[in-house]
Design a protein around this motif. Sequence first.
Motif, mmCIF file in Angstrom:
data_model
loop_
_atom_site.group_PDB
_atom_site.id
_atom_site.type_symbol
_atom_site.label_atom_id
_atom_site.label_comp_id
_atom_site.label_asym_id
_atom_site.label_seq_id
_atom_site.Cartn_x
_atom_site.Cartn_y
_atom_site.Cartn_z
ATOM 1 N N LYS A 143 -64.228 108.971 -51.891
ATOM 2 C CA LYS A 143 -64.230 108.201 -50.273
ATOM 3 C C LYS A 143 -65.690 107.032 -50.827
ATOM 4 O O LYS A 143 -65.009 105.648 -50.317
ATOM 5 N N SER A 144 -66.509 107.299 -51.322
ATOM 6 C CA SER A 144 -67.712 106.372 -52.009
ATOM 7 C C SER A 144 -66.457 104.804 -52.452
ATOM 8 O O SER A 144 -66.414 103.848 -51.807
ATOM 9 N N LEU A 146 -63.587 104.364 -52.650
ATOM 10 C CA LEU A 146 -62.067 104.013 -51.523
ATOM 11 C C LEU A 146 -63.167 102.765 -50.260
ATOM 12 O O LEU A 146 -62.817 101.611 -50.286
ATOM 13 N N ASN A 147 -64.399 103.460 -49.892
ATOM 14 C CA ASN A 147 -65.012 101.791 -49.473
ATOM 15 C C ASN A 147 -65.374 101.006 -50.377
ATOM 16 O O ASN A 147 -65.078 99.872 -50.190
ATOM 17 N N LYS A 177 -56.266 111.423 -53.860
ATOM 18 C CA LYS A 177 -56.021 111.699 -52.911
ATOM 19 C C LYS A 177 -57.452 112.909 -52.241
ATOM 20 O O LYS A 177 -57.722 113.582 -53.585
ATOM 21 N N PHE A 178 -58.092 112.565 -51.241
ATOM 22 C CA PHE A 178 -58.757 113.668 -51.109
ATOM 23 C C PHE A 178 -58.812 113.932 -49.694
ATOM 24 O O PHE A 178 -58.185 113.162 -48.823
ATOM 25 N N ASP A 179 -59.403 114.433 -49.291
ATOM 26 C CA ASP A 179 -59.231 114.898 -47.512
ATOM 27 C C ASP A 179 -60.487 115.066 -47.170
ATOM 28 O O ASP A 179 -61.577 115.826 -47.428
ATOM 29 N N ASN A 180 -60.824 114.099 -46.069
ATOM 30 C CA ASN A 180 -61.574 114.041 -45.619
ATOM 31 C C ASN A 180 -61.975 114.949 -44.251
ATOM 32 O O ASN A 180 -63.087 113.852 -43.574
ATOM 33 N N ARG A 182 -63.860 117.043 -41.835
ATOM 34 C CA ARG A 182 -65.007 117.807 -42.296
ATOM 35 C C ARG A 182 -64.722 119.313 -41.131
ATOM 36 O O ARG A 182 -64.386 118.087 -39.432
#
Length: 362
Positions: A143-144, A146-147, A177-180, A182
């Motif tokens: 996620k980081s 990707l940002n 791919k990741f599941d963001n 929560r």
Amino acid sequence: MGIPKLTSTKYKGIGFYKDKIKGKVYIGTYRINGKLYRKIVGYENDEYRTNEKIAFLKKEEFKEKILKGTSSTKKKLFFKDIWQEYITHLRNSQYCSNKTIETKVSTYNVHYKPIFDNLNISKITNYQIQQFANNCLKTKAPKSVLNYVSDLSAFFNYAIRYKLINENPAKNIDLPKFDNERVYPLTVEESKKLFNTILNYHEELYRGVFTFLLQGRRKEEVLNITWDMIDLEKKEYTIRYEENKARKNMTYLMNDELYDILINIEDKEGYVFKSPKTKGKLENIRHAWKRIKFTAGIEKDMTIHELRHLLGYTLLNEANQTEEVTAAVLGQTTKKATKRYAKVRQNVAALGLKKAFDYLKE
């Protein structure tokens, strides 16, 4: 770092600020084809002993070079120079909040600067951006990374917009791919215990801060709120466009719990919630959050931001509120949510918030 406030001169487009070493620092400002240019054109203590008139002539010379397409900025499109121009553009356009801009600056200093600073942006390739992302993934969460890539892409889009480059090298970067998503971690009973612990917390300052957070506001919105944004007579408050994600002023009605806290704060100047030590802005509430969770007996991993999830979950699942009302209470900013928000009046959103509070108090 942005340019300090300028003192105007009698010469059009020339202002200055004072520096202890350089004396007056002259800034030339001009616009060509809708694009705003701002450039240091000389110093009072430089070899030319630049004054207002010389600064004006230099500014006109730079302007003429750009019009002729011979400006050195066209030849040396270093990443570091265009990045600074980009950040200045964001500050002037007020498109991003101050916090977002500072995050971009921090990312630049830590991640972009060592790699891209002295590269010509027209020469940076998709392969180089991919390698940058691959290296970041060795130590950073997807996620980081990707940002980081998204911020680079926005920067290159800025360069394309002003015809500095033709293609965006940060497009189509392969990332895992990741599941963001929560999952909200608390049970209904735990939510109620945490909620009531906040409303009755013995530290007045933090009872105020966290009760404000329970209105659906984000942490920085609450910590940055000042008394000129509070109207106790109308029982409403405004989160200014600089601080929220909607990028426009958002006004909310305050409920009785928040009103009772605000009306009893004696010092009604400056920041609403002041640091006990500096009397300025309250910066850190993480330790208070740990104390509140401990008092409520919450051992699960839960961030301050998830108080918004607590409220949203309660509105939708326990207080039987619609997605439109929930979006209005939380001030959500997706296109879909913003469209919905426009259809919901303040008092309807306030009623939804009251129902959620009444449920959690049970």
